[in-house]
Design a protein around this motif. Sequence first.
Motif, short mmCIF file in Angstrom:
data_model
loop_
_atom_site.label_atom_id
_atom_site.label_comp_id
_atom_site.label_asym_id
_atom_site.label_seq_id
_atom_site.Cartn_x
_atom_site.Cartn_y
_atom_site.Cartn_z
N LEU A 1 -10.33 2.40 -17.68
CA LEU A 1 -9.25 2.81 -16.79
C LEU A 1 -9.78 3.73 -15.69
O LEU A 1 -9.42 3.58 -14.52
N VAL A 2 -10.65 4.66 -16.07
CA VAL A 2 -11.22 5.58 -15.07
C VAL A 2 -12.03 4.80 -14.04
O VAL A 2 -11.94 5.06 -12.83
N ALA A 3 -12.83 3.83 -14.50
CA ALA A 3 -13.63 3.04 -13.58
C ALA A 3 -12.77 2.09 -12.74
O ALA A 3 -13.04 1.86 -11.56
N GLY A 4 -11.72 1.53 -13.37
CA GLY A 4 -10.89 0.56 -12.67
C GLY A 4 -10.07 1.16 -11.55
O GLY A 4 -9.73 0.47 -10.58
N THR A 5 -9.72 2.43 -11.66
CA THR A 5 -8.92 3.05 -10.61
C THR A 5 -9.64 3.07 -9.27
O THR A 5 -9.00 3.03 -8.22
N VAL A 6 -10.97 3.13 -9.29
CA VAL A 6 -11.73 3.16 -8.04
C VAL A 6 -11.47 1.89 -7.24
O VAL A 6 -11.21 1.93 -6.03
N VAL A 7 -11.51 0.73 -7.91
CA VAL A 7 -11.30 -0.55 -7.23
C VAL A 7 -9.85 -0.74 -6.86
O VAL A 7 -9.51 -1.11 -5.73
N VAL A 8 -8.95 -0.50 -7.81
CA VAL A 8 -7.53 -0.76 -7.58
C VAL A 8 -6.96 0.16 -6.49
O VAL A 8 -6.18 -0.28 -5.64
N GLU A 9 -7.36 1.43 -6.51
CA GLU A 9 -6.87 2.34 -5.49
C GLU A 9 -7.35 1.94 -4.11
O GLU A 9 -6.65 2.14 -3.11
N THR A 10 -8.54 1.36 -4.02
CA THR A 10 -9.04 0.90 -2.73
C THR A 10 -8.27 -0.32 -2.25
O THR A 10 -7.92 -0.41 -1.07
N VAL A 11 -7.99 -1.26 -3.15
CA VAL A 11 -7.27 -2.48 -2.77
C VAL A 11 -5.86 -2.16 -2.28
O VAL A 11 -5.40 -2.69 -1.26
N PHE A 12 -5.17 -1.27 -2.99
CA PHE A 12 -3.77 -0.97 -2.67
C PHE A 12 -3.62 0.30 -1.82
O PHE A 12 -2.48 0.76 -1.64
N ALA A 13 -4.74 0.84 -1.32
CA ALA A 13 -4.68 2.07 -0.51
C ALA A 13 -3.91 3.16 -1.22
O ALA A 13 -3.09 3.88 -0.62
N TRP A 14 -4.16 3.28 -2.53
CA TRP A 14 -3.49 4.31 -3.34
C TRP A 14 -4.22 5.64 -3.14
O TRP A 14 -5.43 5.72 -3.34
N PRO A 15 -3.53 6.71 -2.77
CA PRO A 15 -4.22 7.97 -2.42
C PRO A 15 -4.64 8.79 -3.63
O PRO A 15 -4.16 9.90 -3.86
N GLY A 16 -5.58 8.25 -4.43
CA GLY A 16 -6.06 8.94 -5.61
C GLY A 16 -7.54 9.28 -5.48
O GLY A 16 -8.16 9.09 -4.43
N ILE A 17 -8.11 9.75 -6.59
CA ILE A 17 -9.51 10.17 -6.54
C ILE A 17 -10.46 8.97 -6.48
O ILE A 17 -11.60 9.11 -6.04
N SER B 1 0.85 -1.20 0.00
CA SER B 1 0.00 0.00 0.00
C SER B 1 0.88 1.24 0.00
O SER B 1 2.08 1.17 0.25
N GLY B 2 0.23 2.38 -0.29
CA GLY B 2 0.93 3.65 -0.29
C GLY B 2 1.38 4.06 -1.69
O GLY B 2 1.15 3.35 -2.67
N ALA B 3 2.03 5.22 -1.75
CA ALA B 3 2.49 5.75 -3.04
C ALA B 3 3.72 6.62 -2.88
O ALA B 3 3.89 7.60 -3.59
N SER B 4 4.61 6.24 -1.98
CA SER B 4 5.75 7.09 -1.67
C SER B 4 7.00 6.79 -2.51
O SER B 4 7.97 7.54 -2.44
N SER B 5 7.00 5.70 -3.30
CA SER B 5 8.17 5.37 -4.11
C SER B 5 7.71 4.67 -5.38
O SER B 5 6.54 4.31 -5.54
N TRP B 6 8.66 4.47 -6.31
CA TRP B 6 8.33 3.82 -7.57
C TRP B 6 7.88 2.38 -7.36
O TRP B 6 7.11 1.85 -8.17
N ALA B 7 8.36 1.74 -6.29
CA ALA B 7 7.98 0.35 -6.05
C ALA B 7 6.50 0.21 -5.72
O ALA B 7 5.92 -0.86 -5.96
N HIS B 8 5.89 1.27 -5.19
CA HIS B 8 4.47 1.19 -4.82
C HIS B 8 3.55 1.11 -6.03
O HIS B 8 2.41 0.65 -5.90
#
Length: 305
Positions: A240-256, A163-170
């Motif tokens: 892609l726009v719709a998929g980001t909602v699910v993927v960001e939730t799974v990986f706790a990615w701090p996006g819209i 989870s997170g988005a602080s480095s390229w590995a995330h």
Amino acid sequence: MEFWITRAFRLALTLFVVVTLTFILLRTSYDPVVAMLGPDATAREIEMFRSRWNLDKPLFDQYLAYLGNAIRGDFGNSFRDGRPVFVVIAERFPQTLWLGGVSYVFAIVIGVPAGILAALYRGSIFDRAIMVVSVVGFALPNFFLGILMILLFSLVLQILPSSGASSWAHIIMPAFALGLTLAGILARFTRSAMLEVLSKTYMLAAEAKGIRPVRRAIFHALPNAALSVITIMGLILGNLVAGTVVVETVFAWPGIGRLLVTAISSKDLAVVQALVFVIAAAMVLINLAVDLSYRMLDPRTRRSS
């Protein structure tokens, strides 16, 4: 000029319908005041909350006020922290743009060449392998793939952060989980478009002249299949726009996408309405870009329009 007027009218009409339906559905499906304050709120607290956010007026008056402010670019303030909603969205948007851009590039770099190679070697083991991987990527849900990747690479192997988005590995796992499905779709449709072009008479003539398969594919077949491929590229942007909602939730990615889930769960109407508008505007602009690419790549569309 007629083309631009028609497209501008459709864009404005679509966004107007989206804003109207979102406003009505969110306010008629539940009481936002009770949802925000909870069942234990006193009558005075409810009254003060309604007055502060102009929820004490008739629904039609609320709609007119909201629509007038929206036309001026003011979508209100967040119920949670009182900040303008676009300030809240602007904090998360770069992260979603970064994730979506990497996923989209991954899908194109993998999907288009795979579809071309599958078409050139139709019926071979290579073709079957690409189609099997494409079907698996298309059928496998993003969230399920994301969970499997977290279990394998984060918990078992412990080589990638979960989870997170602080480095390229995330971004490696979220981009792969989001881009694999899009790459599978793109590979399948690229293969179909290429096979249709390769069966044309002029392609058979090029083959009879001894032109190498790679040259025939790149310089003869691909330009003629470009319209179909670009159409799919525009459509997968919508996925892609719709998929980001699910993927960001799974990986706790701090996006819209994650912001939308949080705003819905906390009943933050202003943020939800603004996010739906932003997503709808992105979809409309993507369709407009696809239309413009048609006119640039195929002069026949300019003449027919």
